[in-house]
Design a protein around this motif. Structure first.
Motif, short mmCIF file in Angstrom:
data_model
loop_
_atom_site.label_atom_id
_atom_site.label_comp_id
_atom_site.label_asym_id
_atom_site.label_seq_id
_atom_site.Cartn_x
_atom_site.Cartn_y
_atom_site.Cartn_z
N SER A 177 59.34 -7.98 17.89
CA SER A 177 58.20 -8.68 17.67
C SER A 177 58.13 -9.07 16.39
O SER A 177 57.96 -10.42 16.06
CB SER A 177 56.86 -7.81 17.97
OG SER A 177 56.79 -7.53 19.32
N THR A 178 58.57 -8.45 15.43
CA THR A 178 58.89 -8.90 13.95
C THR A 178 59.83 -9.63 13.91
O THR A 178 59.44 -10.88 13.10
CB THR A 178 59.14 -7.41 13.02
OG1 THR A 178 57.99 -6.52 13.26
CG2 THR A 178 59.09 -7.73 11.49
N LYS B 90 60.77 -11.97 15.72
CA LYS B 90 60.36 -13.24 16.47
C LYS B 90 59.56 -14.03 15.50
O LYS B 90 59.53 -15.15 15.60
CB LYS B 90 59.89 -12.86 17.80
CG LYS B 90 59.16 -14.19 18.60
CD LYS B 90 58.86 -13.56 19.92
CE LYS B 90 58.13 -14.81 20.64
NZ LYS B 90 57.40 -14.44 21.91
N LEU B 91 58.50 -13.21 14.93
CA LEU B 91 57.73 -13.89 14.25
C LEU B 91 58.15 -14.21 12.74
O LEU B 91 57.26 -14.71 12.00
CB LEU B 91 56.24 -13.13 14.08
CG LEU B 91 55.52 -12.96 15.61
CD1 LEU B 91 54.29 -11.84 15.38
CD2 LEU B 91 55.04 -14.26 15.98
N ASN B 92 59.11 -13.65 12.45
CA ASN B 92 59.51 -13.69 10.94
C ASN B 92 60.55 -14.71 10.85
O ASN B 92 61.65 -14.81 10.16
CB ASN B 92 60.39 -12.34 10.49
CG ASN B 92 60.19 -12.28 9.13
OD1 ASN B 92 59.81 -13.06 8.38
ND2 ASN B 92 60.91 -11.07 8.47
N LYS B 93 60.19 -16.05 11.48
CA LYS B 93 60.98 -17.07 11.54
C LYS B 93 60.90 -17.92 10.56
O LYS B 93 62.05 -18.43 9.86
CB LYS B 93 60.81 -17.81 13.04
CG LYS B 93 61.73 -18.82 13.43
CD LYS B 93 61.17 -19.45 14.89
CE LYS B 93 61.80 -20.74 15.25
NZ LYS B 93 61.25 -21.41 16.36
N THR C 1 55.35 -19.25 10.88
CA THR C 1 55.08 -18.38 12.00
C THR C 1 54.58 -16.90 11.45
O THR C 1 53.70 -16.21 11.94
CB THR C 1 56.35 -18.06 12.60
OG1 THR C 1 57.50 -17.63 11.84
CG2 THR C 1 56.79 -19.25 13.33
N ARG C 2 54.92 -16.52 9.96
CA ARG C 2 54.49 -15.54 9.28
C ARG C 2 53.18 -15.70 9.07
O ARG C 2 52.27 -14.64 9.29
CB ARG C 2 55.54 -15.33 8.16
CG ARG C 2 56.60 -14.99 8.36
CD ARG C 2 57.51 -15.11 6.90
NE ARG C 2 58.74 -15.35 7.23
CZ ARG C 2 59.86 -16.21 6.47
NH1 ARG C 2 59.40 -16.94 5.64
NH2 ARG C 2 60.85 -16.30 7.08
N GLN D 92 50.91 -17.51 10.28
CA GLN D 92 49.92 -17.56 11.44
C GLN D 92 49.88 -16.06 12.06
O GLN D 92 48.77 -15.58 12.55
CB GLN D 92 50.39 -18.58 12.52
CG GLN D 92 49.41 -18.73 13.65
CD GLN D 92 48.15 -19.18 13.10
OE1 GLN D 92 48.07 -19.86 11.98
NE2 GLN D 92 46.94 -18.78 13.80
N ALA D 93 50.92 -15.21 11.96
CA ALA D 93 50.89 -13.95 12.50
C ALA D 93 49.95 -13.12 11.78
O ALA D 93 48.98 -12.25 12.15
CB ALA D 93 52.40 -13.37 12.52
N TYR E 232 54.64 -6.12 8.51
CA TYR E 232 54.29 -6.26 9.88
C TYR E 232 54.55 -5.04 10.88
O TYR E 232 53.65 -4.94 11.57
CB TYR E 232 54.85 -7.86 10.35
CG TYR E 232 54.29 -8.10 11.67
CD1 TYR E 232 52.89 -8.79 11.40
CD2 TYR E 232 54.71 -8.14 12.86
CE1 TYR E 232 52.15 -9.29 12.56
CE2 TYR E 232 53.97 -8.65 14.06
CZ TYR E 232 52.59 -9.31 13.66
OH TYR E 232 51.87 -9.61 14.74
#
Length: 378
Positions: free
Chosen positions: A45-46, A48-51, A55-56, A58-59, A123
């Motif tokens: 998950s980390t 995926k969102l650490n793109k 994305t960070r 918004q996460a 995260y």
């Protein structure tokens, strides 16, 4: 039975013990299949969102919506917006006229590496907290398996018992700034290629040191700005104090907190400064790139007949980066960092509008001076 941390005095005792023992080592515990699966899911998950910065950012906000007691999630969201704006500035109207393409790329890699490192450290902590809530038992003994400092394991355990959001938020500020220190600020490549350059001193002086929090003023939908200015960016001590001031600006001022939260809900982060000031910035370039630059700004308003400043969205400014694995090691070796947790007077009024306006005008004058100098040399 583990020692329960009911007070900061208990925290101090545990950190003293850890400091003496230099306790950061992989715990010799046999993980169950369920724990191994949980670690795998959190890492996935980390990643995926650490793109990228969008994305960070918004996460962080999505997590705060679910768990508003984790104050750093919203503070991190607002500061990360500034990270994105700093990244896109490098490809925007003003800094493309001051920095070479090489400088733009190197400065972006510096900003991006720091932004990426913080997310991949913090995260997993958030997701372990979420799992602890869902299972009704603390899971922070798994933090070392994500490379998280033993300092934060202590602070999460304290929060679990105490429930006070302030020490956890300040502890996270302490942790992230120390985590960055060796990996970015003291990194030999970045010290030479970024921090020691004339270009960085120019960039630092003009924009990098302004942290802006857009917010709705009470009773209005017009965007106002609050913020703070960083001094001595290369000092970890000064960065922690800045973090405390930014925390105070949000969470000691109910009107700014509510206004910033509502503004953030209404404005998904794109990386363009158009997000907060569409009257001054546009994500489409309205001017001729090779045209002679003329002053456009006065008191943060466009001069009559002038085009808005180009501020691209992140998606058009920079491609996503494949990062090397984070450097290993725990920064924690001195229990005295707990002194930052004491709630001293760090309140701030956040007035930054005039300073920010003057900064924009200084940048324009510098661009024009540079152009005039180049013409003299021809």
């Amino acid at each position: 039975m583990p020692f329960l941390l009911y007070s900061l005095s208990d925290v101090k005792k545990e950190l003293k013990k850890k400091s003496r023992a230099k306790a950061f080592q992989d715990k010799q515990i046999a993980l169950t299949e369920e724990e191994q699966r949980l670690i795998h899911i959190i890492n996935k998950s980390t990643r995926k969102l650490n793109k990228n910065n969008v994305t960070r950012t918004q996460a962080y906000f999505q997590f705060y919506l679910q768990y508003p007691e984790i104050h750093w999630a919203f503070l991190g969201h607002m500061v990360s917006r500034n990270g994105g704006w700093n990244m896109t500035d490098l490809k925007g109207e003003l800094f493309t006229k001051l920095l070479s393409e090489k400088e733009q790329r190197v400065f972006f890699s510096f900003l991006e590496r720091g932004n990426w490192l913080i997310f991949q450290d913090v995260y997993p902590q958030f997701l372990l907290y979420e799992q602890s809530i869902k299972r009704n038992k603390k899971m922070f003994y798994l933090l070392p398996f994500f490379g998280v400092s033993t300092f934060m394991e202590t602070m999460w355990n304290f929060f679990w018992v105490n429930g006070d959001p302030y020490p956890l938020a300040i502890a996270t500020i302490i942790n992230e700034q120390n985590y960055l220190e060796k990996r970015v600020i003291q990194n030999n490549y970045f010290k030479k290629a970024v921090l020691g350059t004339v270009g960085f001193k120019l960039y630092d002086f003009f924009r990098f040191n302004h942290i802006l929090f857009p917010y709705y003023e009470k009773g209005h939908q017009k965007t106002s700005l609050a913020g703070e200015t960083s001094r001595h960016f290369t000092s970890v001590h000064e960065r922690i104090l800045l973090g405390k001031r930014l925390y105070a600006l949000l969470f000691y001022h109910e009107d700014i907190l509510r206004g910033a939260f509502n503004w953030a809900k209404d404005h998904p982060h794109t990386g363009s400064r158009k997000d907060y000031w569409p009257h001054l910035f546009n994500n489409v370039n309205e001017s001729f790139p090779r045209g002679l630059y003329k002053r456009r700004i006065k008191n943060c308003e466009l001069r009559k007949g002038m085009e808005r400043l180009y501020s691209p969205p992140l998606i058009y400014a920079w491609a996503d980066v494949d990062h090397q694995k984070a450097e290993e090691g725990d920064w924690f070796d001195d229990w005295h960092v707990i002194d930052y947790l004491t709630e001293k007077d760090v309140d701030t009024d956040g007035k930054i509008y005039n300073e920010y306006c003057k900064t924009l005008e200084k940048i324009e004058l510098t661009i024009m001076a540079k152009k005039a100098l180049l013409r003299e040399e021809e």
